[in-house]
Motif scaffolding. Structure first.
Motif, short mmCIF file in Angstrom:
data_model
loop_
_atom_site.label_atom_id
_atom_site.label_comp_id
_atom_site.label_asym_id
_atom_site.label_seq_id
_atom_site.Cartn_x
_atom_site.Cartn_y
_atom_site.Cartn_z
N TYR A 33 0.84 -1.20 0.00
CA TYR A 33 0.00 0.00 0.00
C TYR A 33 0.88 1.25 0.00
CZ TYR A 33 -3.58 -3.19 1.96
OH TYR A 33 -4.45 -4.23 2.19
N TYR A 35 0.37 5.38 1.00
CA TYR A 35 -0.47 6.38 1.63
C TYR A 35 0.27 7.72 1.61
CZ TYR A 35 -2.93 2.39 3.79
OH TYR A 35 -3.61 1.22 4.01
N GLU A 44 -3.99 9.24 3.87
CA GLU A 44 -4.83 9.23 2.68
C GLU A 44 -4.38 8.07 1.79
OE1 GLU A 44 -4.17 12.68 0.32
OE2 GLU A 44 -5.58 12.11 -1.25
N PHE A 45 -5.29 7.14 1.52
CA PHE A 45 -4.98 5.99 0.67
C PHE A 45 -4.68 6.45 -0.75
CE2 PHE A 45 -5.26 1.83 -1.15
CZ PHE A 45 -5.92 1.99 -2.36
N TYR A 48 -3.01 0.44 -4.08
CA TYR A 48 -2.85 -0.86 -3.45
C TYR A 48 -2.46 -1.89 -4.50
CZ TYR A 48 -4.68 -5.42 -2.03
OH TYR A 48 -4.84 -6.75 -1.80
N GLY A 59 -7.22 5.80 -5.23
CA GLY A 59 -6.86 6.90 -4.35
C GLY A 59 -5.87 7.90 -4.94
N GLN A 103 -0.84 -4.30 8.75
CA GLN A 103 0.07 -3.67 7.81
C GLN A 103 1.32 -3.24 8.56
OE1 GLN A 103 -1.81 -0.81 5.03
NE2 GLN A 103 -3.74 -1.47 5.91
N ASP B 92 -11.48 -1.54 6.41
CA ASP B 92 -11.57 -1.91 5.02
C ASP B 92 -13.02 -1.76 4.61
OD1 ASP B 92 -11.55 -4.82 6.61
OD2 ASP B 92 -13.10 -4.64 5.10
N LYS B 98 -8.80 -2.15 0.18
CA LYS B 98 -8.04 -1.03 0.68
C LYS B 98 -8.51 -0.63 2.08
CE LYS B 98 -10.89 2.46 -1.58
NZ LYS B 98 -11.00 3.29 -2.80
N TYR B 99 -7.60 -0.12 2.85
CA TYR B 99 -7.89 0.35 4.19
C TYR B 99 -7.97 1.87 4.18
CZ TYR B 99 -7.38 -4.15 6.42
OH TYR B 99 -7.57 -5.45 6.80
N ILE B 100 -8.96 2.37 4.86
CA ILE B 100 -9.15 3.80 4.99
C ILE B 100 -8.88 4.17 6.44
CG2 ILE B 100 -10.71 5.74 4.69
CD1 ILE B 100 -9.98 4.33 2.09
#
Lengths: 114, 111
Positions: A33, A35, A44-45, A48, A59, A103, B92, B98-100
């Motif tokens: 990931y 961010y 903020e994503f 991925y 994102g 993660q 998720d 995806k993780y927010i």
């Protein structure tokens, strides 16, 4: 074992220049990931990656941002024609699988666009 | 928009007191995670709770999850100065990978 590493740790660039940020995930982690974290804000994503599947790019804030992951391991986040609002800490994380696993985060790259 | 929102935004307590922070989210989830971030160690995973679980403990940490209210709480008991950090929940969005992350709670524990 080694954790997630990112390079460079700090990057100062001029507006309009391109930058490349690198992430080395933990060996064997299939999910990766990216961010972005602005000062005092949450994460903020951005994007991925999971194995050989197509990445989730939902994102990415604009088409100036792109990322790739070569050989299912190292990932590079590229920002073209940088703007001052791109200034932030860019964090990379990896995990064993896409859901239900913690993660592991790298130390981040602090990007400053002058 | 943010999936998770923590409150309070900032919390200051005395060493030895308990600290409670809350997270609300918007869509159904598979699991919810809490992370801690301080300047010395970056972002570190604390605990994961699955959508079919209601409570989970890890050392001095207790997490609850109420899926009907779409909310979670993190309780740190007997706080220490070393607990000073920002705490984030991450969810998720069900059906995605995806993780927010939420906006975080800044906790300050005074010695």
């Amino acid at each position: 074992g080694a954790g997630v590493s990112q390079s460079p740790s700090n990057k100062v660039t001029e507006k309009g220049k391109d930058v490349e940020l690198r992430c080395d995930p933990i060996s064997g982690h299939t999910a990766l990931y990216w961010y972005r974290q602005s000062l005092g804000q949450g994460l903020e994503f951005l994007i991925y990656f999971q194995g050989n599947s197509a990445p989730d790019k939902s994102g990415l804030p604009s088409d100036r941002f792109s990322a790739e992951r070569t050989g299912g391991s190292v990932s590079t986040l590229t920002i073209q024609r940088t703007q001052q609002e791109d200034s932030a800490v860019y964090l990379c994380a990896s995990s064993l699988a896409q859901l239900g696993y913690e993660q592991f985060f790298g130390p981040g790259t602090r990007l400053t666009v002058l | 928009s943010q999936q998770g929102e923590e409150d309070p935004q900032a919390l200051s307590i005395q060493e030895g007191e308990n600290a409670t922070m809350n997270c609300s989210y918007k869509t159904s989830i598979n699991n919810l995670q809490w992370y801690r971030q301080n300047s010395g160690r970056g972002l570190v995973h604390l605990i994961l709770i699955r959508s079919n679980e209601r409570e989970k403990h890890s050392g001095r940490l207790r997490v609850t999850l109420d899926t009907s209210k779409k909310s979670s709480s993190l309780l740190i008991t007997a706080s220490r100065a070393a607990d000073t950090a920002s705490y984030f929940c991450a969810t998720d969005a069900h059906g995605t990978y995806k993780y927010i992350f939420g906006t975080g709670t800044r906790l300050k524990v005074l010695a």
